[in-house]
Design a protein around this motif. Structure first.
Motif, PDB file in Angstrom:
ATOM      1  N   PHE A   1       0.828  -1.205   0.000  1.00 49.74           N
ATOM      2  CA  PHE A   1       0.000   0.000   0.000  1.00 49.74           C
ATOM      3  C   PHE A   1       0.863   1.257   0.000  1.00 49.74           C
ATOM      4  O   PHE A   1       0.633   2.186  -0.787  1.00 49.74           O
ATOM      5  N   VAL A   2       1.856   1.302   0.865  1.00 52.39           N
ATOM      6  CA  VAL A   2       2.674   2.506   1.013  1.00 52.39           C
ATOM      7  C   VAL A   2       3.411   2.839  -0.280  1.00 52.39           C
ATOM      8  O   VAL A   2       3.408   3.985  -0.738  1.00 52.39           O
ATOM      9  N   VAL A   3       4.037   1.834  -0.897  1.00 57.87           N
ATOM     10  CA  VAL A   3       4.805   2.070  -2.118  1.00 57.87           C
ATOM     11  C   VAL A   3       3.882   2.467  -3.268  1.00 57.87           C
ATOM     12  O   VAL A   3       4.166   3.423  -4.012  1.00 57.87           O
ATOM     13  N   SER A   4       2.766   1.758  -3.436  1.00 54.28           N
ATOM     14  CA  SER A   4       1.856   2.085  -4.541  1.00 54.28           C
ATOM     15  C   SER A   4       1.253   3.467  -4.350  1.00 54.28           C
ATOM     16  O   SER A   4       1.140   4.247  -5.310  1.00 54.28           O
ATOM     17  N   ASP A   5       0.897   3.806  -3.113  1.00 56.97           N
ATOM     18  CA  ASP A   5       0.313   5.119  -2.854  1.00 56.97           C
ATOM     19  C   ASP A   5       1.337   6.231  -3.081  1.00 56.97           C
ATOM     20  O   ASP A   5       1.005   7.297  -3.606  1.00 56.97           O
ATOM     21  N   THR A   6       2.576   5.970  -2.708  1.00 55.55           N
ATOM     22  CA  THR A   6       3.641   6.952  -2.916  1.00 55.55           C
ATOM     23  C   THR A   6       3.908   7.182  -4.399  1.00 55.55           C
ATOM     24  O   THR A   6       4.033   8.329  -4.855  1.00 55.55           O
ATOM     25  N   ILE A   7       3.995   6.105  -5.154  1.00 60.82           N
ATOM     26  CA  ILE A   7       4.239   6.227  -6.596  1.00 60.82           C
ATOM     27  C   ILE A   7       3.090   6.959  -7.272  1.00 60.82           C
ATOM     28  O   ILE A   7       3.297   7.832  -8.120  1.00 60.82           O
ATOM     29  N   GLY A   8       1.861   6.620  -6.896  1.00 61.60           N
ATOM     30  CA  GLY A   8       0.703   7.307  -7.460  1.00 61.60           C
ATOM     31  C   GLY A   8       0.699   8.787  -7.119  1.00 61.60           C
ATOM     32  O   GLY A   8       0.426   9.641  -7.972  1.00 61.60           O
ATOM     33  N   LEU A   9       1.020   9.096  -5.876  1.00 61.03           N
ATOM     34  CA  LEU A   9       1.076  10.491  -5.425  1.00 61.03           C
ATOM     35  C   LEU A   9       2.064  11.302  -6.251  1.00 61.03           C
ATOM     36  O   LEU A   9       1.742  12.389  -6.749  1.00 61.03           O
ATOM     37  N   VAL A  10       3.268  10.761  -6.419  1.00 57.23           N
ATOM     38  CA  VAL A  10       4.315  11.486  -7.152  1.00 57.23           C
ATOM     39  C   VAL A  10       3.974  11.582  -8.643  1.00 57.23           C
ATOM     40  O   VAL A  10       4.118  12.650  -9.258  1.00 57.23           O
ATOM     41  N   ALA A  11       3.509  10.481  -9.222  1.00 61.85           N
ATOM     42  CA  ALA A  11       3.189  10.481 -10.659  1.00 61.85           C
ATOM     43  C   ALA A  11       2.091  11.497 -10.976  1.00 61.85           C
ATOM     44  O   ALA A  11       2.194  12.257 -11.956  1.00 61.85           O
ATOM     45  N   PHE A  12       1.048  11.542 -10.165  1.00 59.99           N
ATOM     46  CA  PHE A  12      -0.037  12.482 -10.425  1.00 59.99           C
ATOM     47  C   PHE A  12       0.349  13.917 -10.076  1.00 59.99           C
ATOM     48  O   PHE A  12      -0.168  14.868 -10.678  1.00 59.99           O
ATOM     49  N   SER A  13       1.236  14.086  -9.097  1.00 60.55           N
ATOM     50  CA  SER A  13       1.751  15.429  -8.825  1.00 60.55           C
ATOM     51  C   SER A  13       2.469  15.961 -10.058  1.00 60.55           C
ATOM     52  O   SER A  13       2.330  17.140 -10.425  1.00 60.55           O
ATOM     53  N   ILE A  14       3.234  15.076 -10.700  1.00 56.20           N
ATOM     54  CA  ILE A  14       3.978  15.468 -11.904  1.00 56.20           C
ATOM     55  C   ILE A  14       3.031  15.803 -13.052  1.00 56.20           C
ATOM     56  O   ILE A  14       3.193  16.831 -13.726  1.00 56.20           O
TER      57      ILE A  14
END
Length: 203
Positions: free
Chosen positions: A93-106
Motif C-alpha cells: 500500500f505505502v509504495v503504490s500510494d507513494t508512486i501514485g502520489l508522485v506520478a499524479f503530482s507530476i
C-alpha cells in the motif's frame, strides 16, 4: 501530450488503483464498492484537474486510463494482493500510494505549466491532481481524508510542483529532470514514512 506525460499518467493510475483497491478491502466494501473506490482514487484527481483546465477529461477521451484501471484491477484479483496482512501499513500500500502520489503530482504540474499557470496555479493543480481522488474515496467511506492527517503526504505534491515550476523557469523540464524529480520525491516520501515525519500540529 508528450510521451512522458502519458507514461506518468499510466504509472499514477496503476499505483492509485492498487491503493484504492486495498483501502476498499480494508473497509470491507463489496465488489461494487471496491470498483468505485479504486476508480475514484485512480481517476478522480485527474477529472477535477481537467475540469479546472476546461478540458475534456483524459479518462473519458483517451483509451489508456480505463484500460490501465481495468487491467490493474484484474491483476490485483489474479495475484490476490488483497489477501496480504496489514494492508494499510504494509509496503504494498505505502509504495503504490507513494508512486501514485508522485506520478499524479507530476502530471498536474506539467499540465499547469503547459497552460502557463503561475507558481500558485502549478502548486494547486499538482496538489488537486495528486490528492483529489484519495479525498473523494475517503469521503465516500466516511473517514477523514488521509491528506489532512497523514505523515508528510500532501507536502510531497507541493514539493514536486515547486521543483517543476522552478525548472520550467529555466526551460529545463525534460525526461531527465522529471525522472530525477520523481525519484527524489518518492525517496523523500518513503523516508518520511519510515521516520514518522509529520508537519507541525497546533495544540
Amino acid at each position: 501530450m508528450p510521451e512522458y506525460f502519458i507514461f506518468a499518467d499510466i504509472i499514477g493510475i496503476t499505483a492509485f488503483t492498487i491503493s484504492g483497491f486495498l483501502i476498499a478491502i480494508k473497509n470491507n466494501l463489496d465488489i461494487l464498492g471496491i470498483l468505485i473506490a479504486a476508480t475514484l482514487t485512480a481517476l478522480g484527481g485527474g477529472i477535477v484537474r481537467d475540469a479546472i483546465l476546461s478540458a475534456p477529461p483524459f479518462a473519458f477521451t483517451y483509451l489508456h486510463p480505463a484500460l490501465t484501471l481495468t487491467i490493474t484491477i484484474a491483476l490485483v484479483f489474479a495475484f490476490k494482493i488483497y489477501k496480504k496482512d496489514s494492508i494499510e501499513r504494509g509496503w504494498i500500500f505505502v509504495v503504490s500510494d507513494t508512486i501514485g502520489l508522485v506520478a499524479f503530482s507530476i502530471t498536474g504540474a506539467l499540465m499547469a505549466i503547459d497552460a502557463q499557470f503561475n507558481f500558485f496555479g502549478i502548486v494547486i493543480l499538482s496538489f488537486i491532481t495528486a490528492v483529489g481522488g484519495g479525498v473523494a474515496r475517503d469521503i465516500m467511506i466516511n473517514q477523514v481524508p488521509s491528506v489532512l492527517i497523514s505523515d508528510f503526504y500532501g507536502s510531497i505534491a507541493v514539493i514536486v510542483a515547486l521543483i517543476l515550476g522552478t525548472l520550467s523557469i529555466f526551460d529545463v523540464v525534460n525526461e531527465f529532470s522529471i525522472l530525477t524529480t520523481a525519484l527524489f520525491s518518492i525517496a523523500l516520501r518513503l523516508l518520511a514514512y519510515n521516520r514518522g515525519w509529520h508537519l507541525p500540529r497546533v495544540g
